[in-house]
Motif scaffolding. Structure first.
Motif, PDB file in Angstrom:
ATOM      1  N   GLN A 330       0.830  -1.200   0.000  1.00  0.00           N
ATOM      2  CA  GLN A 330       0.000   0.000   0.000  1.00  0.00           C
ATOM      3  C   GLN A 330       0.869   1.257   0.000  1.00  0.00           C
ATOM      4  OE1 GLN A 330      -2.481   0.595   3.471  1.00  0.00           O
ATOM      5  NE2 GLN A 330      -4.084   1.540   2.241  1.00  0.00           N
ATOM      6  N   ALA A 331       1.928   1.253   0.786  1.00  0.00           N
ATOM      7  CA  ALA A 331       2.809   2.414   0.867  1.00  0.00           C
ATOM      8  C   ALA A 331       3.441   2.713  -0.495  1.00  0.00           C
ATOM      9  CB  ALA A 331       3.892   2.172   1.915  1.00  0.00           C
ATOM     10  N   ARG A 332       3.892   1.676  -1.172  1.00  0.00           N
ATOM     11  CA  ARG A 332       4.530   1.890  -2.469  1.00  0.00           C
ATOM     12  C   ARG A 332       3.539   2.430  -3.485  1.00  0.00           C
ATOM     13  NH1 ARG A 332       9.473  -2.068  -3.975  1.00  0.00           N
ATOM     14  NH2 ARG A 332       9.415  -0.554  -5.685  1.00  0.00           N
ATOM     15  N   ARG A 333       2.305   1.957  -3.456  1.00  0.00           N
ATOM     16  CA  ARG A 333       1.293   2.476  -4.392  1.00  0.00           C
ATOM     17  C   ARG A 333       1.027   3.950  -4.131  1.00  0.00           C
ATOM     18  NH1 ARG A 333      -1.292  -2.319  -3.230  1.00  0.00           N
ATOM     19  NH2 ARG A 333      -2.921  -1.294  -2.034  1.00  0.00           N
ATOM     20  N   ILE A 334       0.941   4.323  -2.846  1.00  0.00           N
ATOM     21  CA  ILE A 334       0.687   5.726  -2.493  1.00  0.00           C
ATOM     22  C   ILE A 334       1.775   6.623  -3.066  1.00  0.00           C
ATOM     23  CG2 ILE A 334       0.698   7.349  -0.549  1.00  0.00           C
ATOM     24  CD1 ILE A 334      -0.815   5.228   1.066  1.00  0.00           C
ATOM     25  N   LEU A 335       3.028   6.252  -2.845  1.00  0.00           N
ATOM     26  CA  LEU A 335       4.130   7.100  -3.311  1.00  0.00           C
ATOM     27  C   LEU A 335       4.244   7.078  -4.832  1.00  0.00           C
ATOM     28  CD1 LEU A 335       6.997   6.648  -0.703  1.00  0.00           C
ATOM     29  CD2 LEU A 335       4.964   8.080  -0.638  1.00  0.00           C
ATOM     30  N   ALA A 336       4.032   5.920  -5.442  1.00  0.00           N
ATOM     31  CA  ALA A 336       4.131   5.824  -6.900  1.00  0.00           C
ATOM     32  C   ALA A 336       3.097   6.707  -7.581  1.00  0.00           C
ATOM     33  CB  ALA A 336       3.963   4.368  -7.336  1.00  0.00           C
ATOM     34  N   GLU A 337       1.873   6.638  -7.085  1.00  0.00           N
ATOM     35  CA  GLU A 337       0.805   7.425  -7.723  1.00  0.00           C
ATOM     36  C   GLU A 337       1.037   8.919  -7.526  1.00  0.00           C
ATOM     37  OE1 GLU A 337      -2.677   3.995  -7.300  1.00  0.00           O
ATOM     38  OE2 GLU A 337      -2.772   5.809  -6.063  1.00  0.00           O
ATOM     39  N   ALA A 381       1.668  11.797   3.986  1.00  0.00           N
ATOM     40  CA  ALA A 381       1.612  11.122   2.691  1.00  0.00           C
ATOM     41  C   ALA A 381       0.247  10.481   2.466  1.00  0.00           C
ATOM     42  CB  ALA A 381       2.717  10.069   2.598  1.00  0.00           C
ATOM     43  N   ILE A 382      -0.287   9.835   3.495  1.00  0.00           N
ATOM     44  CA  ILE A 382      -1.606   9.214   3.391  1.00  0.00           C
ATOM     45  C   ILE A 382      -2.676  10.269   3.118  1.00  0.00           C
ATOM     46  CG2 ILE A 382      -3.394   7.981   4.685  1.00  0.00           C
ATOM     47  CD1 ILE A 382      -1.042   6.521   6.141  1.00  0.00           C
ATOM     48  N   GLU A 383      -2.612  11.389   3.846  1.00  0.00           N
ATOM     49  CA  GLU A 383      -3.602  12.448   3.674  1.00  0.00           C
ATOM     50  C   GLU A 383      -3.456  13.146   2.327  1.00  0.00           C
ATOM     51  OE1 GLU A 383      -6.278  13.435   5.629  1.00  0.00           O
ATOM     52  OE2 GLU A 383      -5.817  11.440   6.402  1.00  0.00           O
ATOM     53  N   GLU A 384      -2.224  13.390   1.895  1.00  0.00           N
ATOM     54  CA  GLU A 384      -2.007  14.032   0.598  1.00  0.00           C
ATOM     55  C   GLU A 384      -2.528  13.138  -0.528  1.00  0.00           C
ATOM     56  OE1 GLU A 384       0.274  17.305  -1.497  1.00  0.00           O
ATOM     57  OE2 GLU A 384      -1.387  16.981  -0.107  1.00  0.00           O
ATOM     58  N   HIS A 385      -2.285  11.849  -0.422  1.00  0.00           N
ATOM     59  CA  HIS A 385      -2.797  10.918  -1.423  1.00  0.00           C
ATOM     60  C   HIS A 385      -4.327  10.917  -1.422  1.00  0.00           C
ATOM     61  CE1 HIS A 385      -3.881   6.933  -3.105  1.00  0.00           C
ATOM     62  NE2 HIS A 385      -2.842   7.123  -3.889  1.00  0.00           N
ATOM     63  N   ARG A 386      -4.921  10.949  -0.248  1.00  0.00           N
ATOM     64  CA  ARG A 386      -6.383  10.978  -0.160  1.00  0.00           C
ATOM     65  C   ARG A 386      -6.936  12.244  -0.819  1.00  0.00           C
ATOM     66  NH1 ARG A 386     -10.057  13.375   2.979  1.00  0.00           N
ATOM     67  NH2 ARG A 386      -8.438  14.330   4.260  1.00  0.00           N
ATOM     68  N   ASP A 392     -14.172  12.096  -2.969  1.00  0.00           N
ATOM     69  CA  ASP A 392     -14.941  12.586  -1.831  1.00  0.00           C
ATOM     70  C   ASP A 392     -14.180  13.657  -1.049  1.00  0.00           C
ATOM     71  OD1 ASP A 392     -16.986  10.863  -2.427  1.00  0.00           O
ATOM     72  OD2 ASP A 392     -16.261   9.275  -1.066  1.00  0.00           O
ATOM     73  N   SER A 393     -12.867  13.770  -1.345  1.00  0.00           N
ATOM     74  CA  SER A 393     -12.054  14.744  -0.621  1.00  0.00           C
ATOM     75  C   SER A 393     -11.809  16.002  -1.437  1.00  0.00           C
ATOM     76  CB  SER A 393     -10.689  14.106  -0.252  1.00  0.00           C
ATOM     77  OG  SER A 393     -10.893  12.944   0.506  1.00  0.00           O
ATOM     78  N   ALA A 394     -12.573  16.203  -2.494  1.00  0.00           N
ATOM     79  CA  ALA A 394     -12.327  17.328  -3.399  1.00  0.00           C
ATOM     80  C   ALA A 394     -12.335  18.667  -2.670  1.00  0.00           C
ATOM     81  CB  ALA A 394     -13.345  17.340  -4.530  1.00  0.00           C
ATOM     82  N   LEU A 395     -13.221  18.800  -1.692  1.00  0.00           N
ATOM     83  CA  LEU A 395     -13.311  20.079  -0.993  1.00  0.00           C
ATOM     84  C   LEU A 395     -12.141  20.320  -0.050  1.00  0.00           C
ATOM     85  CD1 LEU A 395     -17.147  20.178  -0.148  1.00  0.00           C
ATOM     86  CD2 LEU A 395     -15.928  21.345  -1.987  1.00  0.00           C
ATOM     87  N   ASP A 396     -11.303  19.279   0.193  1.00  0.00           N
ATOM     88  CA  ASP A 396     -10.132  19.443   1.073  1.00  0.00           C
ATOM     89  C   ASP A 396      -8.932  20.019   0.344  1.00  0.00           C
ATOM     90  OD1 ASP A 396     -11.675  18.310   2.994  1.00  0.00           O
ATOM     91  OD2 ASP A 396     -10.805  16.302   2.821  1.00  0.00           O
ATOM     92  N   LEU A 397      -9.013  20.138  -0.983  1.00  0.00           N
ATOM     93  CA  LEU A 397      -7.845  20.545  -1.759  1.00  0.00           C
ATOM     94  C   LEU A 397      -7.452  21.975  -1.438  1.00  0.00           C
ATOM     95  CD1 LEU A 397      -8.784  18.986  -5.216  1.00  0.00           C
ATOM     96  CD2 LEU A 397      -7.101  18.134  -3.594  1.00  0.00           C
TER      97      LEU A 397
END
Length: 397
Positions: A330-337, A381-386, A392-397
């Motif tokens: 999961q960690a690698r996917r987060i950073l790769a994306e 990193a988790i929050e930035e990826h989210r 659903d997090s569009a308003l957090d940008l």
């Protein structure tokens, strides 16, 4: 080869003999140059971020697992103890120990593996090189210079604490270190020689700390049990000694006592082997250390064999446990994306980072993205990826 408290060995680094800083500064009235380095490291932003970067387990999994910050503090404590016993400069050993993980990305070795893969065509990624970038360039705290302007001796320790690195100069990231002091021969890091004993002490203190604390965290996590460890090299005999001295001791206290004793066993082994090597090789000066044919601060052959057995057990039963593998995946996917998105669309980076990444030079763009991601904590990193990938997090940008 014991040195009385407060005495200094002839092969110790001497703050009064420092080669200096890249940007000259007046001396401090209250601290040696190495103590000043240590304090700058403690106060820098990258050091504070270590509280949110983990070793094996991700930050949200539990409050009691080691983070890079607590690990660095434990390494520094062991390094100071070794330096004291060997008559070395304790401030320099501590500074190198505290700095050694500043370049680690989020998610431990999984994060480093992914950034290595992503940067393969653009200069590569290595956490030791990244630490050098942090302390010489990326930290922005002083109006007179970039980075922390650490002494030559501390930079040498950061780069070469694991031994000479001249064989890696075909890698662009390491070539940048070789070119750091271009035109300043007095500040050449001499990547083909060994670093000071203080740097070597910091390196082996890292080995002592993570081997012991991975055992501790592994048992706390439930991935390992004391019964299993009883048959494992090094920790097994130590556990047997604990149970012999404290029959009926509860599992939690037995674990803590075993880890405490194992640290002591490893420290004593390092001191004995180091003193043997120094005497055998006739090392009597710091120049002798740097020109030596081998590392001076080391484990004995017997300890290395036992450590090999322990590490194989940890690798099979903990580092490659399916729960840990899921975290790594999961960690690698987060950073790769995130990496791929930021390289494709650098304008979505925060302003200070997009200013660096908005370039037609693909290497500079990738390095800016890599620097941004490497500085993240696990949670960020988790929050930035989210924010970037969860609609659903569009308003957090």
């Amino acid at each position: 080869m014991a040195f009385p408290s407060g005495s200094r060995a002839p092969f110790a680094a001497r703050p009064e003999a420092t080669r200096g800083r890249f940007s000259p500064e007046p001396a401090s009235r209250t601290r040696s140059v190495f103590a000043r380095d240590r304090d700058r490291i403690i106060h820098c932003t990258a050091f504070r971020r270590l509280k949110g970067k983990t070793q094996v387990f991700v930050a949200h999994e539990g409050d009691h697992y080691r983070t890079r910050l607590t690990h660095s503090l434990e390494v520094a404590q062991i390094a100071r103890s070794l330096a004291h016993a060997l008559g070395l400069d304790q401030d320099l050993a501590e500074a190198i120990a505290l700095a050694h993980d500043l370049g680690h990305p989020p998610f431990g070795h999984a994060g480093e593996d992914e950034l290595q893969a992503r940067m393969a065509g653009w200069g590569g990624f290595d956490h030791n090189v990244q630490t050098f970038r942090v302390v010489t360039r990326l930290e922005a705290r002083y109006p007179a210079f970039d980075g922390l302007n650490l002494t030559w001796e501390t930079l040498e320790g950061v780069v070469k604490h694991n031994g000479p690195v001249s064989q890696r100069l075909d890698e662009p990231a390491w070539r940048a270190i070789a070119d750091y002091a271009s035109g300043r021969p007095e500040l050449d890091l001499d990547l083909g020689g060994f670093a000071s004993l203080e740097a070597q002490v910091a390196a082996i203190a890292d080995d002592i700390a993570y081997n012991n604390h991975d055992v501790d965290d592994g048992v706390q996590s439930g991935l390992l049990s004391l019964d299993e460890l009883a048959a494992v090299p090094l920790i097994g005999p130590v556990l047997a000694g604990v149970w012999r001295d404290w029959p009926g001791l509860d599992a939690r206290m037995a674990r803590l006592e075993a880890v405490r004793r194992m640290i002591g066993v490893m420290v004593e082994d390092v001191l004995a082997e180091t003193e043997r090597r120094l005497a055998e090789d006739g090392v009597t000066s710091l120049d002798d250390v740097r020109g030596a044919r081998r590392t001076m601060v080391a484990f004995s052959a017997g300890m290395l064999a036992e450590l090999g057995g322990l590490r194989r057990f940890l690798y099979e039963r903990m580092y490659r446990h399916y729960r840990v593998n899921r975290i790594r995946s999961q960690a690698r996917r987060i950073l790769a994306e995130m990496f791929d998105l930021f390289v494709a669309e650098p304008e979505i980076l925060p302003p200070e980072w997009s200013a660096r990444a908005m370039t037609d030079d693909p290497v500079r763009r990738a390095r800016a993205v890599c620097d941004y991601i490497a500085g993240m904590t696990d949670r960020f990193a988790i929050e930035e990826h989210r924010r970037l990938f969860n609609l659903d997090s569009a308003l957090d940008l």
